[in-house]
Design an enzyme around this catalytic site. Structure first.
Site, PDB file in Angstrom:
ATOM      1  CE  LYS A   1      -4.039  -2.125   2.089  1.00 33.11           C
ATOM      2  NZ  LYS A   1      -5.058  -2.093   3.151  1.00 33.11           N
TER       3      LYS A   1
ATOM      4  CG  ASN B   1      -7.790   0.665  -0.719  1.00 27.79           C
ATOM      5  OD1 ASN B   1      -7.995   1.724  -1.312  1.00 27.79           O
ATOM      6  ND2 ASN B   1      -8.764  -0.039  -0.164  1.00 27.79           N
TER       7      ASN B   1
ATOM      8  CG  ASP C   1      -8.130   0.024   3.288  1.00 33.15           C
ATOM      9  OD1 ASP C   1      -8.811  -0.839   2.702  1.00 33.15           O
ATOM     10  OD2 ASP C   1      -6.892   0.088   3.206  1.00 33.15           O
TER      11      ASP C   1
ATOM     12  N   GLY D   1      -3.099  -0.556  17.823  1.00 37.13           N
ATOM     13  CA  GLY D   1      -2.152  -0.641  16.711  1.00 37.13           C
ATOM     14  C   GLY D   1      -1.813   0.736  16.182  1.00 37.13           C
TER      15      GLY D   1
ATOM     16  CB  ALA E   1      -4.209  -1.586   9.273  1.00 36.21           C
TER      17      ALA E   1
ATOM     18  CE1 TYR F   1     -10.265 -10.396   4.267  1.00 34.25           C
ATOM     19  CE2 TYR F   1     -10.898 -12.705   4.229  1.00 34.25           C
ATOM     20  CZ  TYR F   1     -10.213 -11.635   3.674  1.00 34.25           C
ATOM     21  OH  TYR F   1      -9.477 -11.824   2.538  1.00 34.25           O
TER      22      TYR F   1
ATOM     23  N   GLY G   1     -13.757  -8.214  10.167  1.00 31.47           N
ATOM     24  CA  GLY G   1     -13.705  -7.157   9.155  1.00 31.47           C
ATOM     25  C   GLY G   1     -14.249  -7.535   7.783  1.00 31.47           C
TER      26      GLY G   1
HETATM   27  P1  ATR Z   1      -0.307  -2.989   8.916  1.00 32.06           P
HETATM   28  O1  ATR Z   1       0.039  -2.334   7.626  1.00 32.06           O
HETATM   29  O2  ATR Z   1      -1.130  -4.225   8.775  1.00 32.06           O
HETATM   30  O3  ATR Z   1      -0.871  -2.048   9.912  1.00 32.06           O
HETATM   31  P2  ATR Z   1       2.251  -2.807  10.232  1.00 32.06           P
HETATM   32  O4  ATR Z   1       2.422  -1.442   9.690  1.00 32.06           O
HETATM   33  O5  ATR Z   1       3.401  -3.764  10.198  1.00 32.06           O
HETATM   34  O6  ATR Z   1       1.084  -3.573   9.473  1.00 32.06           O
HETATM   35  O7  ATR Z   1       1.701  -2.677  11.726  1.00 32.06           O
HETATM   36  C1  ATR Z   1       1.429  -3.801  12.507  1.00 32.06           C
HETATM   37  C2  ATR Z   1       0.813  -3.336  13.817  1.00 32.06           C
HETATM   38  O8  ATR Z   1       0.452  -4.481  14.595  1.00 32.06           O
HETATM   39  C3  ATR Z   1       1.750  -2.520  14.691  1.00 32.06           C
HETATM   40  O9  ATR Z   1       0.978  -1.588  15.409  1.00 32.06           O
HETATM   41  C4  ATR Z   1       2.348  -3.587  15.606  1.00 32.06           C
HETATM   42  O10 ATR Z   1       2.861  -3.089  16.828  1.00 32.06           O
HETATM   43  P3  ATR Z   1       4.351  -2.437  16.863  1.00 32.06           P
HETATM   44  O11 ATR Z   1       4.226  -1.071  16.274  1.00 32.06           O
HETATM   45  O12 ATR Z   1       4.696  -2.415  18.303  1.00 32.06           O
HETATM   46  O13 ATR Z   1       5.219  -3.365  16.039  1.00 32.06           O
HETATM   47  C5  ATR Z   1       1.134  -4.434  15.858  1.00 32.06           C
HETATM   48  N1  ATR Z   1       1.405  -5.818  16.281  1.00 32.06           N
HETATM   49  C6  ATR Z   1       1.818  -6.844  15.518  1.00 32.06           C
HETATM   50  N2  ATR Z   1       1.890  -7.983  16.239  1.00 32.06           N
HETATM   51  C7  ATR Z   1       1.512  -7.663  17.516  1.00 32.06           C
HETATM   52  C8  ATR Z   1       1.372  -8.403  18.735  1.00 32.06           C
HETATM   53  N3  ATR Z   1       1.625  -9.700  18.790  1.00 32.06           N
HETATM   54  N4  ATR Z   1       0.945  -7.733  19.820  1.00 32.06           N
HETATM   55  C9  ATR Z   1       0.677  -6.404  19.770  1.00 32.06           C
HETATM   56  N5  ATR Z   1       0.788  -5.665  18.646  1.00 32.06           N
HETATM   57  C10 ATR Z   1       1.193  -6.278  17.537  1.00 32.06           C
END
Ligand code: ATR
Length: 273
Positions: free
Chosen positions: A66, A87, A103, A128, A132, A218, A240
Site C-alpha cells: 500500500k 489501496n 479502507d 495498533g 492499517a 476477517y 472485518g
Molecule cells: P499494517 O500495515 O497491517 O498495519 P504494520 O504497519 O506492520 O502492518 O503494523 C502492525 C501493527 O500491529 C503494529 O501496530 C504492531 O505493533 P508495533 O508497532 O509495536 O510493532 C502491531 N502488532 C503486531 N503484532 C503484535 C502483537 N503480537 N501484539 C501487539 N501488537 C502487535
C-alpha cells in the site's frame, strides 16, 4: 473485450476480492474481469506497467504494497494523501495512475450503516499504529467521536500517529497499558496480532462492558481479540468482512462510476465461510 481489474499483494492466494468484484459486476451489469495477482514487494511498478499494457483498468492493493502504491501513484485523492497509503489504483492508460484509499470509509460504512454502531460523541479505542490504523483514523475522526485513544505495543508510534491527526479531533496515543482503568464504547483492533492468531497484552482493568469490538481482519472463527471482548462483557463483536466488502464497493465506484449493493454480497460471503 472486458476491462481487466485485479488485486495485487503477497501473499494473495486467500484474497476474497475476486469473489466480491465478480458479484458486483454481475449485480450491476458492468462488463469486467477481476483476478488475484501475486506481486512481491518492490516490483509493483513493473506489474502495473505490464497490467496496463494488457488492458488493465484498475487495481486493488493489499499487504505489503500500500505504501509502494502511494509512491507510484501520479495523483492522489485527499483521503489517500492523508493515509499515506493507497489501496485503489485507477489506470486510465495515460501512464499516470490515480491513487485512492477506500479502507477507512469501508470501516465507517460497516460500523455505522451495517452494524448500527454510533460513533459520534463516543469514546473510541484503536489498537495498533501501523499502516492499517493510519488508513482509518481520518474517516473515524470525521464521525466526531468524543475522543480517540490509540494504544500500541510500541508507544512512540501511537503518540506520533496521534500528533499527525490532532488537527482532526481529540486523539491521543501511547502504550497498550495506556487505556488501563478507562471505559470505551468502541474498540477497534488494527494490529497484526489477529493475523498471527495471537492475543494482545491488554490491561485487565480496561473496561469494554456494553461496548462494541471490531477486528479489522476477517476470519472464519471469532479472533482472539473478539473472544477477549466477549469475555469482558462487550455487547457485540465483528470481524472485518463487512469492511472488506464496503471498501471494495467504494473502489468499484471509483473505477466504474456505479455503486454496487453491499448487503447481498456480505450475506453471500458469510454463507460461504
Ligand atoms: P499494517 O500495515 O497491517 O498495519 P504494520 O504497519 O506492520 O502492518 O503494523 C502492525 C501493527 O500491529 C503494529 O501496530 C504492531 O505493533 P508495533 O508497532 O509495536 O510493532 C502491531 N502488532 C503486531 N503484532 C503484535 C502483537 N503480537 N501484539 C501487539 N501488537 C502487535
Amino acid at each position: 473485450m472486458s476491462d481487466r481489474y485485479a488485486v495485487v499483494g503477497d501473499p494473495i492466494d486467500h484474497s476474497r476480492s475476486p469473489q466480491i468484484h465478480t458479484r458486483f459486476a454481475a449485480q450491476t451489469g458492468e462488463r469486467l474481469t477481476y483476478e488475484a495477482l501475486r506481486v512481491p514487494e518492490g516490483t509493483l511498478a513493473t506489474a502495473v506497467d505490464e497490467f496496463t499494457a494488457a488492458g488493465g483498468r484498475g487495481l486493488n492493493v493489499t499487504v505489503p504494497l500500500k505504501e509502494e502504491a502511494y509512491r507510484l501513484a501520479a495523483t492522489h485523492s485527499a483521503r489517500a494523501a492523508r493515509a499515506g497509503a493507497v489501496n485503489t489504483l485507477r489506470l486510465d492508460g495515460d501512464g499516470a495512475p490515480f491513487g485512492d484509499n477506500t479502507d477507512g470509509i469501508g470501516l465507517v460504512r460497516d460500523l455505522v450503516d451495517n452494524l448500527g454502531i454510533e460513533l459520534a460523541g463516543r469514546s473510541l479505542l484503536v489498537l495498533g499504529a501501523g499502516g492499517a490504523v493510519r488508513g482509518i483514523l481520518a474517516p473515524l475522526l470525521e464521525q466526531r467521536p468524543a475522543r480517540v485513544v490509540i494504544a500500541n505495543r510500541t508507544a512512540d508510534k501511537a503518540a506520533a500517529l496521534a500528533a499527525a491527526f490532532a488537527d482532526l479531533g481529540m486523539v491521543s496515543g501511547g502504550g497498550l497499558d495506556g487505556p488501563a482503568g478507562q471505559h470505551f464504547d468502541v474498540v477497534i483492533n488494527g494490529t497484526a496480532a489477529s493475523l498471527a492468531g495471537q492475543a494482545l497484552a491488554l490491561p485487565a482493568s480496561l473496561d469494554v462492558s456494553g461496548g462494541f469490538a471490531y477486528d479489522l481482519v476477517y476470519a472464519r472463527e471469532p479472533t482472539p481479540f473478539m473472544r477477549w471482548a466477549e469475555a469482558r462483557g462487550a455487547s457485540g463483536t465483528s470481524d472485518g468482512l463487512g469492511m472488506l466488502v464496503e471498501q471494495a464497493a467504494e473502489s468499484f465506484l471509483v473505477w466504474r462510476g456505479v455503486r454496487p449493493q453491499t448487503a447481498p454480497v456480505i450475506a453471500a460471503l458469510r454463507a460461504e465461510t
